[in-house]
Design a protein around this motif. Structure first.
Motif, mmCIF file in Angstrom:
data_model
loop_
_atom_site.group_PDB
_atom_site.id
_atom_site.type_symbol
_atom_site.label_atom_id
_atom_site.label_comp_id
_atom_site.label_asym_id
_atom_site.label_seq_id
_atom_site.Cartn_x
_atom_site.Cartn_y
_atom_site.Cartn_z
ATOM 1 N N GLY A 1 1.519 -1.684 3.233
ATOM 2 C CA GLY A 1 2.806 -1.027 3.113
ATOM 3 C C GLY A 1 2.737 0.054 2.042
ATOM 4 O O GLY A 1 1.689 0.266 1.424
ATOM 5 N N PRO A 2 3.838 0.758 1.801
ATOM 6 C CA PRO A 2 3.855 1.795 0.765
ATOM 7 C C PRO A 2 3.479 1.217 -0.604
ATOM 8 O O PRO A 2 3.907 0.124 -0.965
ATOM 9 C CB PRO A 2 5.311 2.278 0.773
ATOM 10 N N GLY A 3 2.648 1.929 -1.344
ATOM 11 C CA GLY A 3 2.266 1.517 -2.686
ATOM 12 C C GLY A 3 1.315 0.335 -2.731
ATOM 13 O O GLY A 3 1.227 -0.342 -3.744
ATOM 14 N N GLN A 4 0.597 0.097 -1.640
ATOM 15 C CA GLN A 4 -0.332 -1.029 -1.609
ATOM 16 C C GLN A 4 -1.767 -0.506 -1.494
ATOM 17 O O GLN A 4 -2.194 0.259 -2.349
ATOM 18 C CB GLN A 4 0.055 -1.992 -0.490
ATOM 19 N N SER A 5 -2.514 -0.917 -0.470
ATOM 20 C CA SER A 5 -3.883 -0.425 -0.293
ATOM 21 C C SER A 5 -3.851 0.960 0.331
ATOM 22 O O SER A 5 -2.998 1.258 1.173
ATOM 23 C CB SER A 5 -4.685 -1.377 0.596
ATOM 24 N N GLU A 6 -4.794 1.795 -0.070
ATOM 25 C CA GLU A 6 -4.858 3.175 0.422
ATOM 26 C C GLU A 6 -5.470 3.158 1.828
ATOM 27 O O GLU A 6 -6.573 2.659 2.031
ATOM 28 C CB GLU A 6 -5.704 4.015 -0.538
#
Length: 193
Positions: free
Chosen positions: A12-17
């Motif tokens: 999700g947003p702000g997690q793994s790239e």
């Protein structure tokens, strides 16, 4: 065929790239390695790939561990974003990294993830990269960790600790440069596994 555990925050947003994770998975496939993805947060799936819980990750079943990059390494897996030098790592993640190290199995870390690995293994003084100009390198070096400059198209291998790191988006890099570095990093990891 080597079996690689991929320890991600989630997708999700702000997690793994995502670019870094997909580059890793493509490279693992190219080098004929099997992989399973274990996610801290499984609420957002990665298309075509089943996500397993961290509690299901048994290091005895894998030849190597990889942590993809992403800001989630600083906010979910560790407290780096708010605590810097005094950061802590999620106890389950710390236990997993320590077990791979104790079993003398390679540990790969991409982008922000080397900070997590460096903190867990600080007593072993790993050699990592955080790119070419990461402004907070001095903070990580306070843990007696050696930090080398590295372009996104390359990687650093610490043969003593079996820690392999690549900077990816820690530098101002194109997606192709990130992929190039992750591909080379993955080849090294699979060969060491």
């Amino acid at each position: 065929m080597r079996k690689i555990a991929v320890l991600a925050v989630g997708f999700g947003p702000g997690q793994s790239e995502i670019t870094e994770t997909i580059s890793l998975l493509i490279s693992l496939s190219e080098f004929k390695a099997e992989f399973k993805i274990f996610a801290f947060d499984r609420s957002t799936p990665l298309n075509h790939h089943e996500l397993y819980s961290l509690e299901e990750l048994n290091p005895a079943n894998f030849d190597a561990l990889v942590l993809p990059g992403g800001i989630g390494n600083a906010t979910h897996i560790s407290t780096w974003a708010k605590d810097k030098v005094k950061m802590t790592v999620n106890p389950t993640v710390e236990k997993i990294i320590s077990k791979f190290y104790d079993d003398s199995k390679p540990i790969g870390a991409i982008c922000m993830a080397p900070i997590v690995v460096a903190k867990v293994l600080a007593k072993r003084k790993p050699n990592i990269t955080l790119g070419e100009d990461y402004p907070e390198t001095e903070i990580v070096e306070k843990w007696n960790v050696s930090v080398e400059k590295c372009p996104s198209t390359d990687y650093i291998t610490d043969r003593d600790t079996k820690v392999i790191t690549t900077p990816a988006y820690m530098n101002d890099a194109t997606p192709f440069e990130v992929y190039t570095g992750i591909r080379a990093f993955t080849k090294e990891l699979v060969e060491m596994a």
